[in-house]
Write an enzyme that holds these catalytic residues in place. Structure first.
Site, short mmCIF file in Angstrom:
data_model
loop_
_atom_site.label_atom_id
_atom_site.label_comp_id
_atom_site.label_asym_id
_atom_site.label_seq_id
_atom_site.Cartn_x
_atom_site.Cartn_y
_atom_site.Cartn_z
N GLY A 1 -0.60 6.64 2.53
CA GLY A 1 -0.84 5.27 2.12
C GLY A 1 -2.21 5.10 1.49
O GLY A 1 -3.08 5.95 1.60
N GLY B 1 -4.83 1.85 1.15
CA GLY B 1 -5.04 0.44 1.47
C GLY B 1 -6.32 -0.06 0.87
O GLY B 1 -7.01 0.66 0.13
N GLY C 1 -9.22 2.19 2.03
CA GLY C 1 -9.27 3.61 1.76
C GLY C 1 -7.92 4.27 1.97
O GLY C 1 -6.92 3.61 2.21
N VAL D 1 -4.99 6.75 3.58
CA VAL D 1 -4.48 7.03 4.92
C VAL D 1 -3.70 8.35 4.89
O VAL D 1 -2.85 8.55 4.03
CB VAL D 1 -3.54 5.91 5.40
CG1 VAL D 1 -3.10 6.15 6.82
CG2 VAL D 1 -4.22 4.55 5.27
N LYS E 1 -7.41 7.03 8.71
CA LYS E 1 -7.81 6.19 7.57
C LYS E 1 -9.23 6.57 7.16
O LYS E 1 -10.16 6.47 7.96
CB LYS E 1 -7.74 4.71 7.98
CG LYS E 1 -8.05 3.78 6.85
CD LYS E 1 -7.84 2.33 7.26
CE LYS E 1 -6.39 1.99 7.41
NZ LYS E 1 -5.90 0.99 6.46
N ASP F 1 -5.93 -10.48 5.44
CA ASP F 1 -5.13 -9.76 4.44
C ASP F 1 -3.72 -9.51 4.98
O ASP F 1 -3.26 -8.38 5.06
CB ASP F 1 -5.82 -8.46 4.05
CG ASP F 1 -5.29 -7.92 2.73
OD1 ASP F 1 -4.56 -8.66 2.04
OD2 ASP F 1 -5.61 -6.78 2.39
#
Ligand code: NAG
Ligand code: NAG
Ligand code: NAG
Ligand code: NAG
Ligand code: NAG
Ligand code: NAG
Ligand code: NAG
Ligand code: NAG
Ligand code: NAG
Ligand code: NAG
Ligand code: NAG
Length: 811
Positions: free
Chosen positions: A507, A509, A512, A514, A528, A634
Site C-alpha cells: 500500500g 498512504g 508513506g 506500507v 509503514k 482522513d
C-alpha cells in the site's frame, strides 16, 4: 453454500470427539451407571456443538473431584457454559471418582457419592421426573433437558447466558454469578461485588435474553448490539471472574472466543478488582494494574491487598499525611458513594486544613479524600477499599502514614499518566462564522500561527517535564514490559529481515509506503515507512507510545516502531483482506495488474452495515472515549481495512501527531482527501474539529451503501454543474422517497438484496444517518457517538436539512 459450510463445521467438530470415547445422544435408566472415571463418556447435542459429562474440578485434574458440566466442543479456551450446582448458593456440586450418576426405575436422576460405609451413599444432586419421560439429553442450544422438558439447565444458569436462553424466573434476585463467586448480576440488571454496586445494564433496564444474531434484549429499553451482529456464530454472555459482563462469539475458523460487547469499559471502576489498600491504575483500554500506596506493602500472599508497613499511635503525634493525586477510595467523588460497608464519612468542611484536622483527631481515620474546586468535599475513610486512580475523580486522597515513612510517592505529578492513555488535544480557536473578508482571513491565519507557536513552545516545555517523569512512572508500574503497555522497539535490520528487504509493497498512504512482513514469531505485520516525520527520537517514542495505547475492536493495533537514525517506521498487525475501497469500487481505478487475483467478492448489505457500525464506533472511541479527543482527519475507504470476516479496522489514526509542526499549520492543505473533506474546511479554511470527521464518515457511509465514489459518480452521470452526491441522495430519500435507487446496483442485480422490511429499514437508517453527517453546518452534525447510536437504531432519526454546499476543489 451455508448448508455445506455448516456440515463441514459439524464434521470438524465431531471428528476428534468420535475418536475419543463413547458418545451418547441421551442418557436413560438403560444406560446403567455413569462414573467420572468413564472419562471419555459424554452426552452430545444433535449437531455436535455441545457436550456434557464429568470434568475435573481443578485444571490439574488431581485431587479427584469432578463436576458435571456442559461445554462447547472443541473451542480454544475455557468453554464450560454450565455446571450442576445448588441453585441458592451457586456452589458447584462436586463428587469424587467413585460417585455415580444414574436413573432409577421411578424416573429419578441422582448423582450420589460413595459414602463412608459400603452401603451408605451421600446424595449430591438429583432431578425428578415421571417414569416414562426419564431421559437426560442436550439440545442444540446447549440446554440439558430432563423429564420431557420438565427441567432444563437453562432455567438455572451459572455464570453464562446462551443464545435463546431467557433470564430465569422473573429475572428477580441473583441471576448470574461469576465462577469465583465474587461478583453477581442482581435482578438481571446490576453488577455487584458483595453489596457494592458498580454497574447497571445500559439504561438501567433488566436483561431479558440473548438472541442468536447477537442482540441483548432488555426489558423496556433498546437492545444492546454485538459488534458482529447478524453473523452466524455461537454466542455466550458471561459474568467473568474479573467482574465484567462480556458477550463472546466463537470464531468458526480459529475456534477462539472473541469479545463483541462488554458492559464495563473502565475495569478500575469494578468494585473489588484490587484487594483492600491497593490502588487500581488503568492501562490502555482493557487492562489494569494494582499498586500499593506509599507506606504500604503487599504481604507475602501476592493475591491479597496492601497493608501498612508500620502503624502509628493514632493519637496524631507520630503520623503525617501523604497526598495522592487523582486517587479515590470506595467510589470516591466520581459517583454518589455506594458504601454499604460504612467506611466513608462525608463532611462539608471549611477547607483542606479543617478536613485534615478532623481525620487526625479520629483514630479510626486512615485517610481522607478532598475534592477541590466549587463543590468541595471531604471524605474520611476508616478502611481503604476499592482504590483507583483516575483523573475523572478531580480529587486527592491524603493517606495517613507514620511520620518516619520515606517511601517515594508515585501518585503525584501524574498528569503525564493522562497523556499516556490518550493524546492531548491541540486547542484552536473557532473563528467567526461569517465575513470572509481578506482582512479577517489574515487575522485568522495570524491567530492560528500565534496559537501554534504558543502551543509548540508550551508542548515542548511540557514534554521536557513529562518525559523524564513518564519513563520513571513506566518503570515503576512495570509498563515497559507489559505487552499491553508500550510498543516494542525494532531495529532497522529486524524490519528489513521481516519484510524481506522491503520487497512486498502492499500500500501507499498519505504518510508513506506500507510493506507486508512476518516477524520471527510468525506474526504477519504491516510495516509503514513514514516520511515527513519531524521531531527527535525521544519525542517520536513518546507519541508512538500514545498511539499504541489506543485499543478498540475496530482500530488497527500497533505493535511497535523503529527509530534508527533517519528511519521512522511503524509496525502494525496485518489485516488480511485489504481496504474497503477495493470491495466498494471494484478493482479500483489504479488497480495494478499484480492484484488480478480475481474480482473481490460483492459485500452484501448486512456486511456493509456491520462495517459502517464498526467504523462509527471506532471513531466515536477516538473522539469521545479517550480522556482527550483525537481526530482522524482522513476518513475514507482506503483507510478502512477488513479482517477475514470483514470486521472493519480503521487505520492511520493518530499519525497527524507525528508530522512536524511546520506542516501542521498548513494541515488543512495536506491532510484530508478531496471528496471527503468537510466544506468549512475546504472553503473557509476553518480549523479542523471533530465534526469534520463526522462529515467524512457521512460521505463514506453513502459510498458504502451506493458502491460509488462520491466524486467519480459526478463525471459519468447527471452532468449538471451543481451535481452534489449528498444533495442527490437527500432528494432520493426525502423528496422522491426512492431509497432503493441509492443501493449499489450490483447488489440489486445479484439479487442479494431481499426487499424485506428489515433490509430496507437498515438501508434507510444508513442513508438518513449519512444525511445528518453531511450537513453543511458543522454544528448541525451529530457527534460521532450519536452517529453510532443512529446506526444501531437506538435513537430516532429525525429529518435533516438538505445539504447544498458543493465543494469545488482546486488542487
Ligand atoms: C480417553 O481417551 C484418551 C485419548 O483420547 C485415552 O488415552 C484414555 O485412555 C481414554 N480413557 C478411557 C477411560 O477410556
Ligand atoms: C457391608 O458392610 C457390612 C458390615 O458393615 C458387611 O456385613 C457386609 O458384608 C458389607 N457388604 C458388602 C457388599 O461388602
Ligand atoms: C424428588 O422427589 C422426591 C420424592 O418424591 C422428593 O423427596 C425430592 O425432594 C424431590 N426432589 C426434587 C429435586 O424435587
Ligand atoms: C406416559 O406417557 C404417556 C404417553 O406418552 C402418557 O399418556 C402417560 O400419562 C405417561 N405416564 C405418566 C405416568 O406420566
Ligand atoms: C433448548 O432448550 C431450551 C430450554 O427449554 C429452549 O429455550 C431452547 O429453545 C431449546 N433449543 C432448541 C434448539 O430447541
Ligand atoms: C427475548 O426477549 C424479548 C423481549 O422481552 C421477547 O420478545 C422474546 O420473545 C424473548 N425471546 C426468548 C427466546 O425468550
Ligand atoms: C421482584 O421482586 C420484588 C420484591 O421482591 C417485587 O416487588 C417485584 O415485583 C418483582 N419483580 C417481578 C418482575 O416479579
Ligand atoms: C443502578 O440503577 C439503580 C436503579 O435505577 C440505581 O439505584 C443505582 O444507583 C444504579 N447503580 C449504578 C452503579 O449506576
Ligand atoms: C514507587 O516508585 C519507586 C521507583 O520510582 C519504587 O522503587 C517504589 O517501589 C514504588 N512504590 C510503590 C509503592 O509502588
Ligand atoms: C471516626 O471516623 C469513623 C469513620 O470514618 C466514624 O464512623 C466515626 O463517627 C468518627 N468518630 C468521630 C468521633 O468523629
Ligand atoms: C477438526 C478440528 O477442527 N479439530 C480441531 C479441534 O481443536 C483443536 C485445537 O483447538 C484443533 O487442533 C483441531 O483442528
Amino acid at each position: 453454500m451455508a448448508m455445506a459450510a455448516a456440515s463441514v463445521l459439524v464434521l470438524v467438530v465431531l471428528l476428534p470427539a468420535l475418536a475419543a470415547g463413547q458418545q451418547m445422544e441421551s442418557f436413560s435408566a438403560n444406560d446403567g451407571a455413569w462414573r467420572p472415571s468413564d472419562s471419555n463418556r459424554t452426552l452430545v447435542s444433535k449437531k455436535g456443538d455441545f457436550a456434557a459429562g464429568f470434568v475435573p474440578s481443578s485444571s490439574q485434574g488431581q485431587g479427584g473431584k469432578f463436576r458435571f458440566a456442559v461445554w462447547v466442543v472443541n473451542s480454544s479456551d475455557d468453554s464450560t457454559v454450565w455446571y450442576a450446582h445448588d441453585p441458592p448458593s451457586y456452589a458447584a456440586v462436586e463428587g469424587d471418582e467413585r460417585s455415580v450418576l444414574s436413573i432409577d426405575a421411578a424416573g429419578r436422576l441422582s448423582w450420589t457419592g460413595a459414602g463412608g460405609g459400603n452401603s451408605s451413599t451421600t446424595p449430591l444432586w438429583s432431578l425428578n421426573s415421571s417414569a416414562n419421560a426419564s431421559v437426560l439429553s442436550l439440545n442444540d442450544s446447549g440446554s440439558l433437558l430432563y423429564g420431557g422438558g420438565g427441567w432444563s439447565s437453562f432455567a438455572q444458569p451459572t455464570d453464562t447466558l446462551m443464545a435463546l436462553q431467557a433470564m430465569p424466573g422473573n429475572g428477580n434476585g441473583t441471576t448470574l454469578t461469576s465462577r469465583n463467586g465474587r461478583f453477581k448480576l442482581v435482578n438481571s440488571m446490576t453488577l455487584q461485588h458483595g453489596e457494592s454496586m458498580y454497574a447497571n445494564m445500559t439504561g438501567a433496564a433488566p436483561l431479558r435474553n440473548l438472541t442468536a444474531d447477537g442482540t441483548l434484549q432488555l426489558n423496556g429499553a433498546n437492545p444492546l448490539i454485538a459488534s458482529d451482529k447478524g453473523a452466524l456464530r455461537l454466542r455466550r454472555l458471561r459474568l467473568d471472574d474479573d467482574g465484567n459482563l462480556r458477550l463472546y462469539s466463537l470464531q468458526p475458523r480459529t475456534r477462539q472466543w472473541r469479545v463483541v460487547w462488554q458492559l464495563v469499559q473502565e475495569l478500575c471502576t469494578i468494585r473489588g478488582v484490587c484487594g483492600d489498600g491497593a490502588i487500581c491504575v488503568p492501562q490502555g483500554a482493557d487492562s489494569k494494574t494494582c499498586v500499593c500506596p506509599p507506606g504500604y506493602h503487599r504481604p507475602q500472599a501476592a493475591e491479597g491487598g496492601c497493608v501498612p508497613k508500620r502503624s502509628y499511635s493514632g493519637k496524631g503525634d507520630d503520623d503525617k499525611f501523604v497526598r495522592m493525586d487523582f486517587v479515590a477510595f470506595s467510589g470516591g467523588a466520581l459517583t454518589s458513594v455506594s458504601d454499604p460497608g460504612g467506611y466513608v464519612t462525608n463532611l462539608t468542611p471549611q477547607n483542606l486544613g479543617d478536613c485534615e484536622t478532623r481525620c487526625r483527631r479520629n483514630s479510626s481515620c486512615v485517610a481522607f479524600g478532598y475534592k477541590f474546586g466549587g463543590d468541595r468535599a471531604c471524605l474520611l475513610y476508616s478502611r481503604l477499599v476499592d482504590g483507583y486512580w483516575s483523573p475523572a475523580t478531580e480529587a486527592s486522597t491524603y493517606l495517613r502514614v507514620v511520620a518516619s515513612d520515606r517511601d517515594s510517592n508515585n501518585f503525584t505529578g501524574m498528569t503525564s499518566m493522562i497523556d499516556t492513555v490518550c493524546p492531548v488535544r491541540l486547542a484552536l480557536p473557532v473563528p467567526p462564522k461569517q465575513g470572509r473578508t481578506a482582512i479577517r482571513n489574515i487575522a485568522i491565519i495570524t491567530a492560528l500561527f500565534a496559537v501554534e507557536l504558543l502551543a509548540g513552545v508550551l508542548s515542548f516545555w511540557a514534554f521536557l517535564r513529562k518525559y523524564s517523569q513518564y519513563r520513571e512512572m513506566a518503570r515503576t508500574l512495570g509498563l515497559e514490559y507489559l505487552p499491553a503497555g508500550g510498543p516494542r522497539r525494532f531495529s532497522h535490520a529486524e524490519l528489513k529481515a521481516a519484510t524481506k528487504d522491503f520487497s512486498d509493497l502492499v500500500g501507499r498512504g498519505a504518510y508513506g509506503k506500507v510493506y507486508r512482513g512476518e516477524l520471527p514469531d510468525r506474526r504477519a505485520v504491516a510495516v509503514k515507512q513514514l516520511h515527513g516525520v519531524g521531531g527527535g527520537e525521544a519525542e517520536f517514542w513518546a507519541e508512538v507510545t500514545i498511539i499504541a495505547r489506543m485499543h478498540h475492536l475496530n482500530l488497527v493495533r500497533m505493535w511497535g516502531f523503529c527509530a534508527d537514525k533517519d528511519q521512522r517506521m511503524l509496525v502494525y498487525e496485518y489485516v488480511p483482506n485489504g481496504s474497503l475501497d477495493k470491495y466498494l469500487f471494484g478493482g479500483g481505478e489504479e488497480a495494478d495488474s499484480s492484484s488480478s487475483r480475481g474480482k473481490p467478492p460483492l459485500l452484501d448489505l448486512h456486511t456493509r452495515y456491520r462495517i459502517a457500525l464498526g467504523v462509527a464506533r471506532a471513531i466515536a472511541y477516538l473522539h469521545e472515549e479517550c480522556l482527550e479527543w483525537v481526530l482522524h482527519c482522513d476518513i475514507k475507504p482506503e483507510n478502512i481495512l477488513l479482517e477475514d470476516d470483514f470486521c472493519p479496522k480503521v487505520s492511520d489514526f493518530g499519525l497527524s501527531k507525528l508530522t512536524s509542526k511546520k506542516e501542521k499549520v498548513t494541515m488543512s492543505r495536506i491532510r484530508g482527501t478531496r471528496g471527503y473533506m468537510a466544506p468549512e474546511w475546504v472553503i473557509h479554511r476553518e480549523p479542523i474539529t471533530a465534526k469534520a470527521d463526522v462529515y467524512s464518515f457521512g460521505m463514506v457511509l453513502l459510498e458504502i451503501v451506493s458502491g460509488r465514489r462520491n466524486y467519480g459518480f459526478r463525471q459519468d452521470s447527471v452532468g449538471s454543474e451543481d451535481w452534489y452526491f449528498p444533495k442527490w441522495a437527500f432528494e432520493k430519500v426525502y423528496v422522491e422517497r426512492r431509497i432503493e435507487d441509492i443501493i449499489d446496483p450490483r447488489i440489486v442485480q445479484a439479487e442479494a438484496y431481499d426487499d424485506d422490511a428489515a433490509s430496507s429499514a437498515t438501508v434507510e437508517r444508513m442513508v438518513k444517518t449519512a444525511m445528518w453527517c453531511l450537513q453543511d453546518r458543522a454544528d448541525m452534525r451529530p457527534s460521532m457517538g450519536k452517529v453510532a447510536k443512529m446506526l444501531e437504531g437506538t435513537v430516532e432519526i429525525t429529518d435533516p436539512v438538505k445539504p447544498t454546499i458543493f465543494c469545488v476543489q482546486d488542487d
